[in-house]
Write a protein that holds these residues in place. Sequence first.
Motif, mmCIF file in Angstrom:
data_model
loop_
_atom_site.group_PDB
_atom_site.id
_atom_site.type_symbol
_atom_site.label_atom_id
_atom_site.label_comp_id
_atom_site.label_asym_id
_atom_site.label_seq_id
_atom_site.Cartn_x
_atom_site.Cartn_y
_atom_site.Cartn_z
ATOM 1 N N PRO A 56 0.852 -1.200 0.000
ATOM 2 C CA PRO A 56 0.000 0.000 0.000
ATOM 3 C C PRO A 56 0.888 1.251 0.000
ATOM 4 O O PRO A 56 1.983 1.219 0.583
ATOM 5 C CB PRO A 56 -0.769 -0.091 1.320
ATOM 6 N N LEU A 57 0.454 2.304 -0.654
ATOM 7 C CA LEU A 57 1.254 3.536 -0.646
ATOM 8 C C LEU A 57 1.305 4.071 0.785
ATOM 9 O O LEU A 57 0.321 4.016 1.509
ATOM 10 C CB LEU A 57 0.638 4.587 -1.578
ATOM 11 N N GLU A 58 2.483 4.595 1.167
ATOM 12 C CA GLU A 58 2.636 5.168 2.510
ATOM 13 C C GLU A 58 2.435 6.675 2.431
ATOM 14 O O GLU A 58 3.056 7.329 1.600
ATOM 15 C CB GLU A 58 4.062 4.920 3.038
ATOM 16 N N ILE A 59 1.608 7.194 3.320
ATOM 17 C CA ILE A 59 1.450 8.652 3.383
ATOM 18 C C ILE A 59 2.529 9.175 4.333
ATOM 19 O O ILE A 59 2.544 8.837 5.514
ATOM 20 C CB ILE A 59 0.053 9.041 3.911
ATOM 21 N N ARG A 60 3.448 9.936 3.801
ATOM 22 C CA ARG A 60 4.545 10.464 4.624
ATOM 23 C C ARG A 60 4.444 11.986 4.717
ATOM 24 O O ARG A 60 4.148 12.648 3.724
ATOM 25 C CB ARG A 60 5.892 10.083 4.014
ATOM 26 N N ASN A 61 4.761 12.481 5.900
ATOM 27 C CA ASN A 61 4.675 13.933 6.132
ATOM 28 C C ASN A 61 6.043 14.589 6.209
ATOM 29 O O ASN A 61 6.130 15.777 6.506
ATOM 30 C CB ASN A 61 3.944 14.197 7.458
ATOM 31 N N CYS B 134 -4.893 7.487 -11.869
ATOM 32 C CA CYS B 134 -5.004 6.858 -13.187
ATOM 33 C C CYS B 134 -4.587 5.390 -13.082
ATOM 34 O O CYS B 134 -3.864 4.999 -12.166
ATOM 35 C CB CYS B 134 -4.085 7.614 -14.153
ATOM 36 N N HIS B 135 -5.007 4.596 -14.040
ATOM 37 C CA HIS B 135 -4.656 3.177 -13.990
ATOM 38 C C HIS B 135 -3.135 2.963 -14.044
ATOM 39 O O HIS B 135 -2.624 1.977 -13.522
ATOM 40 C CB HIS B 135 -5.354 2.394 -15.106
ATOM 41 N N SER B 136 -2.415 3.881 -14.675
ATOM 42 C CA SER B 136 -0.957 3.710 -14.742
ATOM 43 C C SER B 136 -0.310 3.827 -13.361
ATOM 44 O O SER B 136 0.751 3.240 -13.125
ATOM 45 C CB SER B 136 -0.340 4.739 -15.691
ATOM 46 N N ASP B 137 -0.925 4.585 -12.438
ATOM 47 C CA ASP B 137 -0.406 4.627 -11.062
ATOM 48 C C ASP B 137 -0.531 3.245 -10.433
ATOM 49 O O ASP B 137 0.404 2.730 -9.821
ATOM 50 C CB ASP B 137 -1.188 5.653 -10.226
ATOM 51 N N LEU B 138 -1.706 2.650 -10.631
ATOM 52 C CA LEU B 138 -1.936 1.294 -10.127
ATOM 53 C C LEU B 138 -0.991 0.307 -10.817
ATOM 54 O O LEU B 138 -0.461 -0.607 -10.180
ATOM 55 C CB LEU B 138 -3.406 0.920 -10.381
ATOM 56 N N GLU C 138 -14.252 12.761 -5.185
ATOM 57 C CA GLU C 138 -13.205 13.693 -4.743
ATOM 58 C C GLU C 138 -12.680 13.156 -3.430
ATOM 59 O O GLU C 138 -13.453 12.865 -2.519
ATOM 60 C CB GLU C 138 -13.796 15.088 -4.569
ATOM 61 N N ILE C 139 -11.377 12.987 -3.338
ATOM 62 C CA ILE C 139 -10.810 12.317 -2.165
ATOM 63 C C ILE C 139 -9.628 13.114 -1.598
ATOM 64 O O ILE C 139 -9.143 14.061 -2.216
ATOM 65 C CB ILE C 139 -10.336 10.886 -2.516
ATOM 66 N N HIS C 140 -9.178 12.691 -0.388
ATOM 67 C CA HIS C 140 -7.948 13.235 0.197
ATOM 68 C C HIS C 140 -6.795 12.314 -0.194
ATOM 69 O O HIS C 140 -7.004 11.134 -0.490
ATOM 70 C CB HIS C 140 -8.056 13.282 1.722
ATOM 71 N N LEU C 141 -5.581 12.844 -0.101
ATOM 72 C CA LEU C 141 -4.400 12.033 -0.417
ATOM 73 C C LEU C 141 -4.385 10.728 0.395
ATOM 74 O O LEU C 141 -4.003 9.668 -0.104
ATOM 75 C CB LEU C 141 -3.128 12.851 -0.135
ATOM 76 N N GLU C 142 -4.846 10.811 1.643
ATOM 77 C CA GLU C 142 -4.848 9.633 2.532
ATOM 78 C C GLU C 142 -5.727 8.509 1.992
ATOM 79 O O GLU C 142 -5.604 7.361 2.418
ATOM 80 C CB GLU C 142 -5.358 10.024 3.940
ATOM 81 N N ASP C 143 -6.645 8.822 1.077
ATOM 82 C CA ASP C 143 -7.587 7.820 0.556
ATOM 83 C C ASP C 143 -7.085 7.131 -0.706
ATOM 84 O O ASP C 143 -7.833 6.409 -1.362
ATOM 85 C CB ASP C 143 -8.931 8.486 0.209
ATOM 86 N N VAL C 144 -5.807 7.363 -1.057
ATOM 87 C CA VAL C 144 -5.347 6.908 -2.374
ATOM 88 C C VAL C 144 -5.392 5.376 -2.509
ATOM 89 O O VAL C 144 -5.712 4.856 -3.584
ATOM 90 C CB VAL C 144 -3.941 7.486 -2.687
ATOM 91 N N ASN C 145 -5.133 4.644 -1.424
ATOM 92 C CA ASN C 145 -5.189 3.174 -1.544
ATOM 93 C C ASN C 145 -6.616 2.688 -1.792
ATOM 94 O O ASN C 145 -6.825 1.726 -2.536
ATOM 95 C CB ASN C 145 -4.577 2.516 -0.303
ATOM 96 N N GLU C 146 -7.588 3.381 -1.173
ATOM 97 C CA GLU C 146 -8.999 3.031 -1.437
ATOM 98 C C GLU C 146 -9.341 3.362 -2.893
ATOM 99 O O GLU C 146 -10.136 2.660 -3.525
ATOM 100 C CB GLU C 146 -9.949 3.788 -0.502
ATOM 101 N N MET D 17 -10.725 1.424 -8.344
ATOM 102 C CA MET D 17 -10.363 1.278 -9.753
ATOM 103 C C MET D 17 -10.350 -0.203 -10.149
ATOM 104 O O MET D 17 -10.818 -0.576 -11.220
ATOM 105 C CB MET D 17 -8.990 1.896 -9.969
ATOM 106 N N LYS D 18 -9.827 -1.046 -9.233
ATOM 107 C CA LYS D 18 -9.752 -2.490 -9.542
ATOM 108 C C LYS D 18 -11.140 -3.074 -9.772
ATOM 109 O O LYS D 18 -11.319 -3.970 -10.595
ATOM 110 C CB LYS D 18 -9.086 -3.233 -8.378
ATOM 111 N N THR D 19 -12.132 -2.589 -9.038
ATOM 112 C CA THR D 19 -13.468 -3.165 -9.199
ATOM 113 C C THR D 19 -14.249 -2.457 -10.308
ATOM 114 O O THR D 19 -15.418 -2.758 -10.534
ATOM 115 C CB THR D 19 -14.266 -3.062 -7.878
ATOM 116 N N GLY D 20 -13.603 -1.485 -10.983
ATOM 117 C CA GLY D 20 -14.256 -0.828 -12.120
ATOM 118 C C GLY D 20 -15.376 0.114 -11.705
ATOM 119 O O GLY D 20 -16.221 0.485 -12.516
#
Length: 395
Positions: A40-45, A67-71, A370-378, A383-386
């Motif tokens: 999972p991506l780590e949120i670092r401060n 984007c899918h390329s990030d995944l 619209e999400i926060h950076l912390e929600d990127v793994n969700e 995206m995986k479930t389309g």
Amino acid sequence: MRRGTGVSTANRSSLTPSASELLGVPHMSKAAVMTGIDQPLEIRNDIEVEAPHAGELKIRMGASGVCHSDLSMQNGTMMAACPIVLGHEGAGTVEEVGAGVSGFAPGDHVVISWVPQCGDCFFCNKGQGHLCENASAALATGGLLDGTTRMTSGGAPLFQMAASGTFGEVTIIPAIGAVKIPNDFDLRLAALIGCGVLTGAGAALNTANIKPGDTVAVVGCGGVGLNVIQGARIAGAGEIIAVDMSETKLQMAKEFGATASVNAGQGDPVSQVMTMTKERGADVAFEVIGLQQTIDQVITMTRRGGQAILVGVPRMDVMVNIPAFFGVVLQEKTIKGCWYGSSNVQKDVPRLIELYKSGQLKLDELVSREIHLEDVNEAFDAMKTGEVARSVILY
Ligand code: APR
Ligand code: ZN
Ligand code: ZN
């Protein structure tokens, strides 16, 4: 350096230290960091971001699409140097201008082009800025144009995806990877232009040669595929057949201009497209996922003399399998790759904004969440479930 008009801000960074530098406090910012495949991506401060070097810009991100390329980097489909700040579909505000850069000033809003385009190499001079040779090192190494990076975390260097790294509050990019946009243009929508829209709409408007009335098939109707569909509509296609496994996506595809749909989860999509095209196949068929199976399907469903356009980024072991005589010579098929929608970003970003303003290009409808950076793994899970066209991180 970038050519253009405006006040030269040469040496500004060395002459005007920021407030934090004056106080001796390193500037810390937040970013989502990939540390290894399938982690999972780590949120670092604790990210320290250097001042921009010559030819670079410091950007405070306004928004970034997921984007899918990030995944595809996170799951190992595409190669990544780790640790790396992912994200390449973004827009923001210029905060600092490196030496020798003209045409940009702090406060300017920009779309980030994840293929920096120098305007002066062999490819740029042939009108193929999307293949700019100055961009290649950055794309291959995870660094900026000179292969080095401007971010550290805990003292260790962090790479930046595609000379951008838009999953961070602040980033440094090559100035030739920035496209100025009007300051009143919504940064959420500008971010999406940076990859999905340039790639998808560009695939239809630049890469392919769609003639008015053509029958087009689009396999994969995610954030990029929906833009292929609306690009095909703008190019004057007659029938636009959307192919996906998700009913939600097929519904969205119709809103973006598809005239017919095929659910790939219910029977063979090739035979369904053949039935819809009097057994000839589509004049132009696009693959916008990056799977062996769908690449094979798209080449097969392209008519004799037609064009198969491969947009999706596949795993490195995926092959184009086609008999040279029966598949290519006799069929006279064009099989064409599409990189970044064959976009000349300095021309195409303003063109897309105009198409949006005239009501021909849909952008608001691409923003599913619209999400926060912390929600990127969700957002990766969605995206995986389309479920989504795009999740957009707001900073
Ligand atoms: N058949 C049909 N549709 C499929 C299949 C399949 N076998 N597998 C997946 N899909 C659909 C999904 O339901 C989804 O709607 O493909 C779509 C992919 O969309 P996204 O995950 O949103 O991906 P996107 O961001 O559009 O990127 C697509 O382009 O730039 C590249 O790296 C990117 O390869 C990726 C591709
Ligand atoms: Zn992308
Ligand atoms: Zn170039």
